[in-house]
Design an enzyme around this catalytic site. Structure first.
Site, PDB file in Angstrom:
ATOM      1  CB  CYS B 160      45.083  38.351  42.389  1.00 28.11           C
ATOM      2  SG  CYS B 160      44.417  36.754  41.889  1.00 28.11           S
ATOM      3  CG  HIS B 293      41.980  42.598  45.699  1.00 28.13           C
ATOM      4  ND1 HIS B 293      42.723  42.553  44.548  1.00 28.13           N
ATOM      5  CD2 HIS B 293      41.709  41.299  46.017  1.00 28.13           C
ATOM      6  CE1 HIS B 293      42.905  41.286  44.184  1.00 28.13           C
ATOM      7  NE2 HIS B 293      42.293  40.512  45.058  1.00 28.13           N
ATOM      8  CG  HIS B 329      39.864  38.836  40.176  1.00 19.97           C
ATOM      9  ND1 HIS B 329      41.032  39.500  39.852  1.00 19.97           N
ATOM     10  CD2 HIS B 329      40.082  38.274  41.389  1.00 19.97           C
ATOM     11  CE1 HIS B 329      41.919  39.328  40.820  1.00 19.97           C
ATOM     12  NE2 HIS B 329      41.365  38.591  41.765  1.00 19.97           N
TER      13      HIS B 329
END
Lengths: 90, 706
Positions: B160, B293, B329
């Site tokens: 990610c 994040h 996400h």
């Protein structure tokens, strides 16, 4: 199945599902903690084990605190499965 | 002296909240959420159907005529690239680089094609063209084809954080002067694999997620793409381009802790944020905003909030937010999307909120709640933390801030050790059974290579850049088959983290305790060369001082039979084999391990007569030298035969072996070994195909006698 048979089944499941290389079912203590100390499993193993138990015994392991109690040891899981009347433990 | 300050002059973005950067940013500031039940496919009995899906996306509308096989990921990447280049008014005739992060590429489209033996047989016979969307590097090549003038490409996967690492690669190319512009970003489409995988990990929230909230219960997946146009400040000034923000700082590093769990103290996150700030010559107090994040999971947000508190200090006036509660996400795209949003927050003087956050778990951070806040922002951070602890932090500044000192240093890159794993080698046998119990062949190759080349005492300061073209296709299809046949509840949770293309890099970093920059690169047959080039780039940029560069090519029945043809070089072997190669690269003269050879020159780029090979110089008379060929096509060999290097003896791995994507890395390892043994004093390592090639001239370090 009686308690001893369920425990034996569970140990075989642990070794194969969690790739416990070099370990035999007989090496696993019925009462020893599975996570952290003891077998040294982590939470990814817990998820894998919960899935494998559901597949093999037909019972979902509860999430959260109740699940942590069930996963305390091989013995605790076996008693939970018998108590829940799991189809795979009959 | 040309300025190496990196300017952002264009931004393109496709998300669940809009098909442009402007639409997305406006909706974010307004507090809108782009989450809805998934419509792309029926995921079955899953915990949460809520995702940030890009509605109304038709890949055929985006693809140039005659390119029907675009995946959704390809389409989002190309749309974002077009928007970014239009805003930057990218001039014709420029030398352009493209660096894209991602994790799943064309998985959504190809998971059906590769799903069964029957399907695969049909595909290999009739529909191979559709599979060109499968490799992670597919979107990169679509963007390159549409934009034109592209001389450098790099496809990056670090779970990610890949979309953020792409911007660091861009900074390296610009600092080296290899390109005039870089399109850097990330793209990732929703697919069954990630929906089933995050469900199996129990990581998804059935409700809209609530990052940093006391009541948070997981993440919502999303999809999207962002592309940023980067150029030097000098270039932007010369052509009168509007600069949205400057990329003044960056840090890339790993935790070497666990394949899914972040290290709870957040110590590595703190180091990386501080390192990015230091590079940008910023103090924490100067930060107007941090785009966190903030996934909404228990573990990430607890770790990250702790790290932010330590860096910013309790009661700091810096605004903090996560956009994942509004966009979902977006995995490999997230680092790029959030970099783009951070740039916009500076350019538009407003910071987006963390939707759904009402009761922060930790006091002391200044969260943006509900709606965006309007406030001039002169400096901002964007943080990305991926599976396997692969992390990247970017620091952006407005033009109101002075430029950080330009790096003016001559960097020499040395090779200190090498490892070459042969086809018949069983790398798993060399590893500790307990610590490698979840590894597949790919991870075993990576861990074994890293273990054999790493410096023992300074592993923590060493990175790993790993070439891998496909990920584990066999294991991925087995995972999906279980989901299809037994239902989402019975897929294997412990399998999922190993199916991301960066998993072997993450596993090897954890196994060998490498905490420097860790990521994977994918470039089909040239994956090994791409890894070497990126590792050298990062060393020269000063992001790390030691990096293991290598590539793996494990056996995989589906890759061998169905995807293998994508690797075949005209004039090369047609059968796919396996193997891996690694070299330890470093910049410092006082290394723990002695430098054995040095990278004297390198070239990567298009095959142009007179350029490339001749830029590397010429063989010296009386110096034992040879050419070592990795994966090469007939055109590359022809170019060699016309160059000044033509008279040297040739060791041709591509002819001697079956082809695979680690040949370039094996050629480097073999050259390093021959220089170490004294058999050679110079080695030209060359790979190439499809009109581009990579070459490196290595020289032995000759020690004075006595």
């Amino acid at each position: 199945m009686d308690l001893a048979e369920v425990r034996q089944n569970l140990k075989e499941l642990l070794v194969t599902e969690l790739n416990l290389e070099g370990k035999k079912p007989a090496d696993i203590d019925d009462a020893a903690p599975l996570f952290g100390e003891g077998l040294g499993l982590d939470s990814l193993d817990a998820l894998q084990l919960a899935m494998a138990i559901e597949e093999r015994f037909g019972v979902a392991v509860p999430e959260g605190e109740a699940g942590r109690e069930v996963f305390a040891s091989v013995d605790a899981i076996a008693r939970f499965l018998l108590g829940a009347g799991a189809p795979g433990a009959r | 002296v040309p300025s190496t300050r990196i300017a952002v002059s264009g931004v393109g973005l496709v998300s669940a909240l809009g098909s442009s950067a402007a639409d997305t940013f406006a909706a974010l500031i307004g507090g809108e959420r782009g989450l809805s039940p998934i419509s792309l496919f029926d995921p079955g009995d899953v915990r949460s159907r809520l995702v940030g899906e890009v509605r109304g996306l038709r890949p055929s509308d985006v693809a140039p005529r005659g390119r029907a096989e675009y995946s959704r990921t390809d389409a989002m990447a190309v749309a974002a690239a077009r928007e970014a280049t239009a805003q930057a008014r990218l001039p014709g005739g420029a030398r352009v680089g493209v660096a894209l992060g991602g994790t799943t590429g064309g998985m959504f489209e190809t998971e059906a094609l590769l799903s069964s033996e029957e399907q695969r047989a049909r595909v290999s016979a009739e529909r191979a063209a559709e599979l060109v969307s499968y490799p992670l590097s597919a979107s990169l090549h679509r963007v390159a084809e549409v934009i034109g003038g592209v001389v450098r490409t790099r496809s990056i996967c670090s779970a990610c954080s890949g979309g953020a690492v792409a911007l660091v690669q861009a900074a390296a190319w610009l600092a080296r002067g290899e390109v005039d512009f870089v399109l850097a970003g990330g793209a990732d489409g929703l697919c069954r694999l990630t929906v089933l995988g995050f469900n199996a990990l129990g990581a998804t929230d059935p409700q809209p997620c609530r990052p940093f909230d006391r009541s948070r219960a997981g993440l919502n997946l999303g999809e999207g793409a962002a592309v940023l146009v980067l150029e030097t400040e000098e270039s932007a000034r010369k052509r009168g381009a509007d600069v949205l923000a400057f990329l003044d700082g960056y840090a890339v590093g790993a935790e070497a802790h666990h394949i899914t769990h972040p290290e709870p103290s957040g110590a590595r996150a703190v180091q990386l944020m501080r390192s990015a700030l230091e590079r940008a010559e910023l103090s924490p107090a100067e930060l107007g905003y941090v785009n966190a994040h903030g996934t909404g999971t228990q573990q990430n947000d607890a770790m990250e909030a702790r790290a932010l508190l330590e860096v910013l200090g309790a009661g700091s006036s810096t605004w903090v937010s996560s956009c994942k509660a509004q966009l979902g996400h977006t995995l490999g795209a997230a680092g790029a999307i959030e970099a783009a949003l951070t740039v916009l927050s500076i350019a538009r003087a407003s910071a987006p909120p963390t939707a759904g956050l009402t009761e922060p778990e930790l006091p002391g951070l200044r969260h943006v709640l509900e709606r965006g806040v309007a406030q001039p922002i002169d400096a901002a951070l964007s943080s990305s933390f991926g599976f396997g602890g692969m992390s990247c932090v970017l620091a952006f500044s407005s033009s109101a801030r002075r430029a950080p000192r330009a790096l003016q240093r001559t960097v020499r890159v040395f090779v200190s050790s090498s490892a070459l794993l042969e086809a018949d080698e069983a790398p798993e046998k060399a590893l500790d059974a307990e610590r490698s119990r979840r590894f597949d062949r790919a991870s075993a190759q990576a861990a074994s290579g890293a273990e054999r080349t790493r410096p023992a005492a300074s592993a923590a300061e060493t990175g790993l850049v790993l070439g891998t073209a496909f990920g584990n296709v066999e294991r991925t299809m087995a995972f999906l088959a279980r989901g299809r046949e037994r239902g989402p509840r019975l897929v294997a949770p412990a399998e999922f983290p190993h199916l991301v293309p960066s998993a072997p890099a993450g596993n090897a970093s954890i196994y060998a305790a490498l905490s420097g920059p860790v990521f994977a690169v994918s470039e089909l047959a040239q994956s090994g060369d791409a890894a070497f080039a990126s590792a050298c780039d990062l060393l020269e940029l000063g992001v790390a001082s030691q990096i293991v560069a290598g590539a793996i090519a494990p056996r995989d029945a589906i890759v061998d039979r169905v995807l293998g043809p994508l690797l075949v070089q005209p004039g090369g072997a047609s059968e796919r084999g396996e193997g891996a190669g690694f070299v330890l690269l470093s910049t410092s003269g006082n290394l723990e391990s002695k430098p054995l050879s040095e990278v004297l020159a390198r070239y990567a780029g298009p095959l142009v007569a007179g350029a490339g090979l001749d830029e590397l110089g010429a063989p010296e008379a009386g110096v034992p030298s040879a050419v070592v060929l990795g994966a090469t096509d007939a055109a590359t060999r022809l170019e060699l035969s016309r160059s000044r290097w033509a008279a040297l003896p040739v060791i041709d791995l591509a002819l001697a072996q079956q082809h695979h994507e680690a040949l370039g890395a094996q050629a480097l390892a073999l050259a390093a070994r021959k220089l170490e043994s004294g058999e050679l004093e110079r080695a030209l390592v060359l790979s190439g195909g499809g009109g581009s090639y990579a070459a490196a001239l290595l020289g032995a370090i000759v020690r004075a006698e006595g």
